[in-house]
Design a protein around this motif. Structure first.
Motif, PDB file in Angstrom:
ATOM      1  N   ASP A 756       0.829  -1.187   0.000  1.00  0.00           N
ATOM      2  CA  ASP A 756       0.000   0.000   0.000  1.00  0.00           C
ATOM      3  C   ASP A 756       0.875   1.253   0.000  1.00  0.00           C
ATOM      4  O   ASP A 756       1.881   1.342   0.725  1.00  0.00           O
ATOM      5  CB  ASP A 756      -0.911   0.015   1.226  1.00  0.00           C
ATOM      6  CG  ASP A 756      -1.949  -1.096   1.193  1.00  0.00           C
ATOM      7  OD1 ASP A 756      -2.286  -1.547   0.063  1.00  0.00           O
ATOM      8  OD2 ASP A 756      -2.393  -1.528   2.275  1.00  0.00           O
ATOM      9  N   SER A 757       0.481   2.229  -0.797  1.00  0.00           N
ATOM     10  CA  SER A 757       1.180   3.520  -0.891  1.00  0.00           C
ATOM     11  C   SER A 757       2.640   3.363  -1.267  1.00  0.00           C
ATOM     12  O   SER A 757       3.449   4.267  -1.041  1.00  0.00           O
ATOM     13  CB  SER A 757       1.078   4.289   0.435  1.00  0.00           C
ATOM     14  OG  SER A 757      -0.264   4.473   0.808  1.00  0.00           O
ATOM     15  N   GLY A 758       3.002   2.218  -1.853  1.00  0.00           N
ATOM     16  CA  GLY A 758       4.380   2.013  -2.299  1.00  0.00           C
ATOM     17  C   GLY A 758       5.374   1.813  -1.186  1.00  0.00           C
ATOM     18  O   GLY A 758       6.595   1.816  -1.431  1.00  0.00           O
ATOM     19  N   LEU A 759       4.914   1.628   0.065  1.00  0.00           N
ATOM     20  CA  LEU A 759       5.819   1.459   1.200  1.00  0.00           C
ATOM     21  C   LEU A 759       6.202  -0.012   1.336  1.00  0.00           C
ATOM     22  O   LEU A 759       5.361  -0.871   1.570  1.00  0.00           O
ATOM     23  CB  LEU A 759       5.168   1.953   2.488  1.00  0.00           C
ATOM     24  CG  LEU A 759       6.046   1.884   3.746  1.00  0.00           C
ATOM     25  CD1 LEU A 759       7.223   2.838   3.625  1.00  0.00           C
ATOM     26  CD2 LEU A 759       5.218   2.203   4.991  1.00  0.00           C
ATOM     27  N   ILE A 760       7.504  -0.270   1.203  1.00  0.00           N
ATOM     28  CA  ILE A 760       8.012  -1.641   1.295  1.00  0.00           C
ATOM     29  C   ILE A 760       8.192  -2.009   2.763  1.00  0.00           C
ATOM     30  O   ILE A 760       8.641  -1.187   3.571  1.00  0.00           O
ATOM     31  CB  ILE A 760       9.358  -1.750   0.554  1.00  0.00           C
ATOM     32  CG1 ILE A 760       9.173  -1.380  -0.913  1.00  0.00           C
ATOM     33  CG2 ILE A 760       9.949  -3.142   0.686  1.00  0.00           C
ATOM     34  CD1 ILE A 760      10.472  -1.249  -1.673  1.00  0.00           C
ATOM     35  N   PRO A 761       7.871  -3.226   3.150  1.00  0.00           N
ATOM     36  CA  PRO A 761       8.111  -3.646   4.538  1.00  0.00           C
ATOM     37  C   PRO A 761       9.567  -3.423   4.945  1.00  0.00           C
ATOM     38  O   PRO A 761      10.482  -3.644   4.145  1.00  0.00           O
ATOM     39  CB  PRO A 761       7.765  -5.132   4.524  1.00  0.00           C
ATOM     40  CG  PRO A 761       6.808  -5.289   3.399  1.00  0.00           C
ATOM     41  CD  PRO A 761       7.236  -4.291   2.353  1.00  0.00           C
ATOM     42  N   ASP A 762       9.788  -2.988   6.169  1.00  0.00           N
ATOM     43  CA  ASP A 762      11.131  -2.710   6.676  1.00  0.00           C
ATOM     44  C   ASP A 762      11.737  -4.020   7.189  1.00  0.00           C
ATOM     45  O   ASP A 762      11.721  -4.309   8.382  1.00  0.00           O
ATOM     46  CB  ASP A 762      11.050  -1.660   7.791  1.00  0.00           C
ATOM     47  CG  ASP A 762      12.412  -1.102   8.153  1.00  0.00           C
ATOM     48  OD1 ASP A 762      13.404  -1.493   7.508  1.00  0.00           O
ATOM     49  OD2 ASP A 762      12.492  -0.284   9.089  1.00  0.00           O
ATOM     50  N   TYR A 763      12.277  -4.821   6.269  1.00  0.00           N
ATOM     51  CA  TYR A 763      12.672  -6.199   6.580  1.00  0.00           C
ATOM     52  C   TYR A 763      13.816  -6.283   7.596  1.00  0.00           C
ATOM     53  O   TYR A 763      13.754  -7.040   8.567  1.00  0.00           O
ATOM     54  CB  TYR A 763      13.071  -6.936   5.302  1.00  0.00           C
ATOM     55  CG  TYR A 763      11.931  -7.156   4.341  1.00  0.00           C
ATOM     56  CD1 TYR A 763      10.968  -8.134   4.585  1.00  0.00           C
ATOM     57  CD2 TYR A 763      11.814  -6.399   3.183  1.00  0.00           C
ATOM     58  CE1 TYR A 763       9.918  -8.347   3.694  1.00  0.00           C
ATOM     59  CE2 TYR A 763      10.776  -6.609   2.284  1.00  0.00           C
ATOM     60  CZ  TYR A 763       9.837  -7.586   2.541  1.00  0.00           C
ATOM     61  OH  TYR A 763       8.804  -7.796   1.659  1.00  0.00           O
ATOM     62  N   GLN A 764      14.923  -5.548   7.331  1.00  0.00           N
ATOM     63  CA  GLN A 764      16.097  -5.588   8.212  1.00  0.00           C
ATOM     64  C   GLN A 764      16.532  -7.029   8.494  1.00  0.00           C
ATOM     65  O   GLN A 764      16.823  -7.400   9.637  1.00  0.00           O
ATOM     66  CB  GLN A 764      15.824  -4.848   9.529  1.00  0.00           C
ATOM     67  CG  GLN A 764      15.454  -3.386   9.333  1.00  0.00           C
ATOM     68  CD  GLN A 764      15.445  -2.595  10.627  1.00  0.00           C
ATOM     69  OE1 GLN A 764      16.329  -2.730  11.461  1.00  0.00           O
ATOM     70  NE2 GLN A 764      14.427  -1.749  10.787  1.00  0.00           N
ATOM     71  N   ASP A 765      16.589  -7.869   7.454  1.00  0.00           N
ATOM     72  CA  ASP A 765      16.838  -9.297   7.648  1.00  0.00           C
ATOM     73  C   ASP A 765      18.084  -9.808   6.929  1.00  0.00           C
ATOM     74  O   ASP A 765      18.296 -11.019   6.823  1.00  0.00           O
ATOM     75  CB  ASP A 765      15.628 -10.105   7.191  1.00  0.00           C
ATOM     76  CG  ASP A 765      15.286  -9.865   5.720  1.00  0.00           C
ATOM     77  OD1 ASP A 765      16.014  -9.098   5.047  1.00  0.00           O
ATOM     78  OD2 ASP A 765      14.283 -10.426   5.242  1.00  0.00           O
TER      79      ASP A 765
END
Length: 778
Positions: A756-765
């Motif tokens: 949504d809204s082009g926001l990528i999950p903040d994976y930090q993985d």
């Protein structure tokens, strides 16, 4: 290879290597010197032209300079001792014709090659990852059918200046040269009582036995080949050194006081097909023992190649986390390595709050730790009252009004990149003593700009704002419209950061300040068709009825970037900006001032169309690229970027003079100098064009909650790819526009799931994630 690259290759002046990492120059007679810069994190730097000469210097952590060589003297001469023919591998400064000349400026080194008298010569220069020196690898191969007896002369001058001291304490009064057997080279010792660090000792040494040497350049160049300076010391001219051109050998001279340098002569005999390799090391040290230790690292070809490989790997590794692939091969060559190298160099070449903060925000895209380090360093040069120095090398605390804005903006971008609010609690020193948290530094900058408001509620310009040459010194109450726009952007961004941090009270205060300033700008600075540049009781600057120049670019672009222009005004602003377009960018102001006007100061004292007086200031055109992206004008953004890229279709490097691999600061619109460039490498153009492509056109933007994809994709492109490291994860972003939609809407998927809204999950993985972006009709 696209059409522009083919054109450059066909004219024979230069071409990029297939991977874009090197630029091959095929003629030594470029329109002006085309430089490469090589440096390391120890802050040693070598500037190298296409003939091999250039300045070498060291800048300490406290910004104390040591300029090692005078007049950029770094030369290698060859002489065939059988017939007296003498030449340089890079053709200059003897200017003897050579065959098959090629200079390759690469990301991590420069190599110059040529042939003459049956000798293939190669001169490679690199700066090791660690140390205060550079390494020259010189290779000579005999391609003739008979034995060759050669003399090779490696020559430099010694200067060791660049710091402040009392009058009559010039460095040359404290220096001497001596040939050191244990060094196998010339050591230039100094005993300056005010030297700010220990590295004011130069050396030139070799891996092979030296036949003869000179530490007195008068002996090498000849007493009539000198230029007398006012203090009676002399500076050698290297165009026709007496020892080389008259078939002599070096005199084993040493020197003190005047005309110090280092010349190492090697006698080389080569059988047909035989090759000889020699390592030469040039640099500075704290002692002769330290210089000897450094030189031992390059005792043979094998150890030198290990150092070279380590340096090459590091130079690519530090810029490798960000890359792009577009349909335009020239953009790929420029933006994958060269623009990142150029921006990175600006941190070495510039020491100013405004300059380094802009560069640092661009570095956040690929060198996050370095960017953070530099942003915090800039805060150390802020005063407790909120303003900052212009530069700390050389030190200049003249009151420019815009430093507080850059502080606020850069800290907001740093928090967006890292997501780490604890940075705001880090204590940083003030320029005038004591320390405070990063957040307190930011709040001091906000308070400074509020206190600096003038009669109309806009921020005062003082000596100047971003435009150093706009000096309204006849009115201390004059107000800057550009800076007021910028303050609006800072208030808006800081409000979002404070909301992210949970401080809604301060965020509310910032919101009120933003609305009031925006209202005041639109009430007092709107001129009916565009925004004024400055308000003054002595006459507003950049309005339809202003004397001289009528419109300024920056007052329009920043009105859009800051959200100051409403929908009705926006249409006028875009029309006004478009009307300023020239063949190779957008002038800073139009028309140029025809003569000096004390009301606007230095910019009007320049010839019309030069620099800030109506020249195409590429740094400001970079602002315009992002303005286009803010308004959905992807085609115009791309067109503007291509206009100011070096060696553009309308302004090739053969005409502008600028290097074809780095951005320049401006192009002249003066008819006598039309298209000519002035300064490259150390310009914020690199930072803003990088941000214009990656953050604007491709829309890969840091945000507090994570990475957001919002491209302003040009309809002519069908596909582009970006790789980006962000908060501990790698992202491979593929943007597709199969229907060539203009100003379309981006549909973003992360590993197959819609965002949504082009926001990528903040994976930090620590993993790589695939991001698919499809441009659809809005």
């Amino acid at each position: 290879m696209n059409s522009e690259l083919k054109k450059s290759a066909q004219n024979g002046l230069y071409e990029f290597a297939p991977d874009g990492n090197g630029c091959r120059i095929y003629h030594a007679e470029t329109p002006r010197y085309w430089y490469n810069y090589l440096w390391n994190e120890d802050r040693y730097c070598a500037q190298i032209s296409q003939v091999g000469h250039g300045r070498s210097y060291y800048l300490s952590e406290k910004a104390d300079m040591c300029m090692i060589n005078r007049d950029d003297a770094r030369y290698v001469y060859l002489r065939d001792d059988a017939d007296g023919t003498c030449w340089n591998i890079g053709k200059g400064p003897l200017n003897t014709e050579v065959e098959d000349y090629c200079c390759t400026h690469s990301i991590g080194h420069t190599q110059i090659c040529s042939r003459k008298n049956g000798i293939e010569g190669s001169w490679r220069i690199f700066v090791p990852k660690k140390g205060f020196h550079e390494v020259w690898t010189l290779k000579l191969r005999n391609t003739a059918e008979q034995e060759k007896r050669l003399s090779m002369f490696s020559a430099v001058s010694f200067y060791l200046e660049g710091f402040s001291y009392p009058r009559y304490y010039e460095m040359y009064r404290c220096m001497k040269t001596e040939f050191k057997r244990e060094l196998n080279g010339i050591y230039c010792d100094s005993a300056h009582p005010f030297a700010p660090h220990e590295l004011y000792h130069g050396f030139l040494a070799s891996s092979e036995p030296v036949y003869a040497w000179d530490g007195d350049l008068t002996k090498f160049c000849g007493s009539t080949s000198t230029l007398t300076l006012p203090d009676a010391s002399t500076c050698a001219l290297f165009q026709r050194p007496d020892i080389v051109v008259n078939g002599k050998d070096c005199t084993n001279s040493e020197a003190s006081l005047f005309i110090l340098g280092g010349v190492l002569q090697h006698k080389i005999t080569l059988m047909p097909g035989e090759e000889k390799e020699i390592q030469v090391v040039f640099g500075i040290s704290s002692s002769c023992e330290e210089a000897c230790s450094a030189v031992k690292r390059y005792a043979d070809a094998e150890s030198t190649e290990r150092e070279f490989a380590e340096s090459e790997a590091y130079n690519y590794e530090k810029i490798s986390s960000l890359s792009v692939k577009t349909p335009d091969q020239k953009i790929n060559h420029m933006m994958n390595n060269w623009v990142k190298k150029q921006a990175d160099f600006c941190i070495v070449g510039k020491k100013g709050v405004r300059d380094n903060l802009q560069i640092s925000v661009a570095l956040l895209n690929y060198r996050q730790e370095k960017a953070k380090e530099e942003i915090l360093e800039c805060l150390r040069h802020q005063f407790q009252d909120g303003h900052g120095v212009l530069t700390w090398y050389p030190y200049d605390d003249m009151r420019y009004s815009d430093q507080p804005f850059w502080i606020i903006w850069a800290v907001c971008e740093l928090i967006k990149e890292t997501g780490d609010l604890s940075i705001l609690d880090t204590e940083i020193e003030w320029q005038d003593g004591g320390k405070a948290s990063v957040l307190e530094h930011v709040k001091a900058a906000v308070n400074r700009l509020i206190l600096d408001k003038g009669e109309h509620g806009l921020v005062k310009i003082y000596f100047a704002d971003w435009n150093d040459a706009l000096n309204i010194t006849d009115d201390p109450e004059a107000e800057s419209v550009m800076l007021s726009h910028q303050f609006c952007l800072a208030l808006r961004e800081l409000k979002r950061m404070m909301e992210y941090a949970g401080d809604t009270q301060y965020a509310g205060f910032l919101e009120k300040e933003y609305e009031q300033l925006k209202e005041d700008i639109n009430r007092y600075a709107w001129d009916g068709k565009w925004y004024a540049r400055a308000l003054s009781s002595k006459g507003n600057v950049g309005t339809q009825d202003s004397a001289g120049s009528k419109i300024y670019l920056n007052a329009q672009t920043w009105a859009v970037l800051a959200g100051v222009a409403d929908r009705e005004r926006l249409a006028y602003v875009l029309e006004a900006v478009d009307s300023m377009e020239q063949d190779f960018g957008f002038p800073l102001n139009l028309p140029p001032y025809p003569e000096y006007d004390a009301h606007v100061g230095r910019m009007s004292g320049m010839l019309p169309g030069l620099f800030e007086n109506g020249g195409v200031y590429c740094h400001a055109t970079g602002f315009k690229i992002l303005m286009d992206c803010c308004t959905g004008r992807g085609e115009k953004a791309l067109k503007t970027l291509k206009k100011i890229m070096p060696d553009s279709e309308e302004n090739p490097s053969a005409k502008s003079g600028a290097e074809p691999y780095v951005f320049t600061n401006c192009y002249s619109t003066n008819p006598e100098y039309y298209g000519k460039s002035y300064q490259s490498w150390t310009t914020g153009t690199s930072a803003w064009c990088m941000m214009g492509l990656y953050e604007g056109i491709l829309g890969v933007k840091r945000d507090y909650e994570g990475l957001r994809i919002s491209p302003c994709f040009p309809e002519e492109w069908e596909e582009a790819e970006v790789t980006r490291y962000f908060r501990g994860a790698d992202y491979h972003i593929i943007i597709r526009n199969p229907e060539h939609i203009k100003n379309g809407k981006a549909e973003v998927y992360a590993d197959g799931s819609i965002c949504d809204s082009g926001l990528i999950p903040d994976y930090q993985d620590a993993k790589q994630h695939r991001i698919d972006v499809l441009i659809k009709r809005g």
